[in-house]
Design an enzyme around this catalytic site. Structure first.
Site, PDB file in Angstrom:
ATOM      1  CB  SER A  78      -0.975  -0.053   1.167  1.00  0.00           C
ATOM      2  OG  SER A  78      -1.992   0.894   1.034  1.00  0.00           O
ATOM      3  CG  ASP A 116      -7.180  -3.273  -3.031  1.00  0.00           C
ATOM      4  OD1 ASP A 116      -7.730  -2.371  -2.375  1.00  0.00           O
ATOM      5  OD2 ASP A 116      -5.980  -3.594  -2.883  1.00  0.00           O
ATOM      6  CG  HIS A 141      -5.746  -2.433   0.549  1.00  0.00           C
ATOM      7  ND1 HIS A 141      -5.247  -1.956  -0.645  1.00  0.00           N
ATOM      8  CD2 HIS A 141      -5.028  -1.811   1.516  1.00  0.00           C
ATOM      9  CE1 HIS A 141      -4.298  -1.089  -0.420  1.00  0.00           C
ATOM     10  NE2 HIS A 141      -4.129  -0.980   0.889  1.00  0.00           N
TER      11      HIS A 141
END
Length: 415
Positions: free
Chosen positions: A186, A358, A391
């Site tokens: 991320s 995601d 995610h």
């Protein structure tokens, strides 16, 4: 706008729950590790090594690195797998692992040694280094500033790129004498991409694996992200009047209650409401992630910077003019300095892994990133698409070893 803008600002911060050239000099000091097995210890008082690593039979060393702007960062080094007994090998390839925002290095250890990435890498013969970004529980020290001072929190993504990553890379490179593999998740991918685009670290990095890669944020599907993108951040910043953004604070808790009471919003699974429907998480790991202890502070300025990336749809450096002037002219896009991803060396080996579910690192945004890498050497760009992943799956899924981590090990060993 009133409270809608404020809540939108806070909403954006929650969205990143699981999301961090002038030579730099790094200084390090070590704290001795105590070998303990099957012992539950306090992570804050004992450190990450004692609380999460040593009890499983791995060697682990607590280290500190001081950045050029004075932040003292905590590092943990796992020099070998638990079946080895030969000390720190001079030929081992080092790997730096960088977490996202509002978490710290603890995030990589939510699952068992057989299922978490650092221990898998150590058992695969690598020398593993875990980073804890400035402001998180293990990295809340500075050479002259205290966390109670707002100046301690006067930083954003640009500073992580300019100071934190170079300090860590310099130290690991000097300690090992080897080029370094990198893993980011991320915000950790955004830190790497922007660094590489500035031609930083490129002489020290050997390859990079980017999980749930973030460079563009225009297509986030989570309702929190949509609200945040429409908010006026300057008003929110004025109301907050704090440098530290603490996800454990009353403001965020109040927002969560307000958001979850909205029509059509189901917060029975709060993590999925933020990240997308993760397919393969252990419920106890999710409870750990969302626990009071594991949510970590960041700076309000950092969150404003990320929100600017959402607002403008481009990857740019922090716009200092926006917070002061947005209320005067909300439609005005002030001059910005951009990170040019086409500057990333075309022969730098990259492994990108992204998920079809995601809600933060959306498929369309990842495709935009891949398009910016179209000049990359074909044999140096490896892209993995996992249809069912959201995610958090990349760092916590029970099947991540078989789907993602084994591929990362193979990728690193082929470099």
């Amino acid at each position: 706008m009133g409270l809608l803008g404020l809540w939108g600002f806070v909403a954006f911060m929650l969205c990143f729950l699981v999301l961090a050239h002038v030579p730099h000099q790094s200084h390090a000091s070590s704290r001795s590790s105590i070998s303990r097995k099957n012992l539950v210890v306090d992570p804050l008082s004992e450190g990450l090594c004692a609380s999460m690593v040593i009890g499983h039979g791995y060697k682990c060393h607590e280290l500190e690195v001081t950045t050029k702007d004075g932040f003292i960062l905590s590092l943990q080094r796992i020099p070998e797998g638990r079946c080895e007994n030969g000390g720190i090998g001079t030929k081992k390839q080092p790997i730096i692992i960088q977490h996202g925002v509002m978490v710290d290095g603890m995030i990589w250890f939510m699952n068992s040694p057989e299922q978490n990435l650092p221990m898998i890498l150590a058992d695969s013969g690598f020398d593993v280094w875990i980073v804890n970004s400035r402001g998180t529980r293990y990295s809340r020290r500075h050479t002259s500033l205290h966390p109670s001072n707002d100046e301690f929190w006067n930083w954003c993504l640009d500073d992580l790129v300019t100071y934190d990553l170079p300090a860590v890379f310099d130290f690991v490179f000097n300690q090992t004498g080897h080029k370094i593999h990198y893993v980011g998740h991320s915000l950790g991918t955004l830190m790497a991409l922007t660094s590489f685009s500035e031609r930083q670290l490129v002489h020290q990095v050997k390859s990079a694996a980017l999980l749930s890669p973030v460079a563009f944020l225009s297509h986030m599907k989570t309702a929190l992200g949509v609200i945040a993108a429409r908010s006026l951040l300057s008003e929110a910043l004025t109301i907050l009047r704090v440098g530290e953004f603490n996800p454990k604070g009353l403001l965020v808790k109040g927002y969560v209650r307000t958001f979850c009471a909205s029509p059509g919003v189901d917060c029975r699974d709060l993590l999925s409401a933020i990240t997308g429907p993760n397919c393969c998480l252990n419920s106890s790991a999710v409870d750990q992630l969302l626990s009071h202890e594991n949510l970590q502070p960041t700076s309000t300025k950092n969150m404003v910077h990320l929100a600017q990336i959402v607002r403008y749809g481009v990857l740019a450096k922090y716009n200092h003019m926006e917070p002061q002037n947005m209320m005067k002219n909300p439609q005005n896009i002030f001059p910005q300095t951009y990170y040019n991803l086409s500057n990333i060396p075309h022969d730098l080996p990259l492994f990108l892994s992204y998920g079809g579910k995601d809600a933060l690192s959306d498929v369309a945004d990842v495709h935009n990133l891949i398009d910016r890498l179209k000049s990359h050497d074909v044999d140096k760009l490896n892209v993995q698409y996992i249809k069912d992943y959201a995610h958090a799956d990349h760092i916590m899924a029970l099947n991540a070893k078989d789907i993602v981590y084994n591929a990362i090990v193979k990728f690193f060993k082929n470099q």
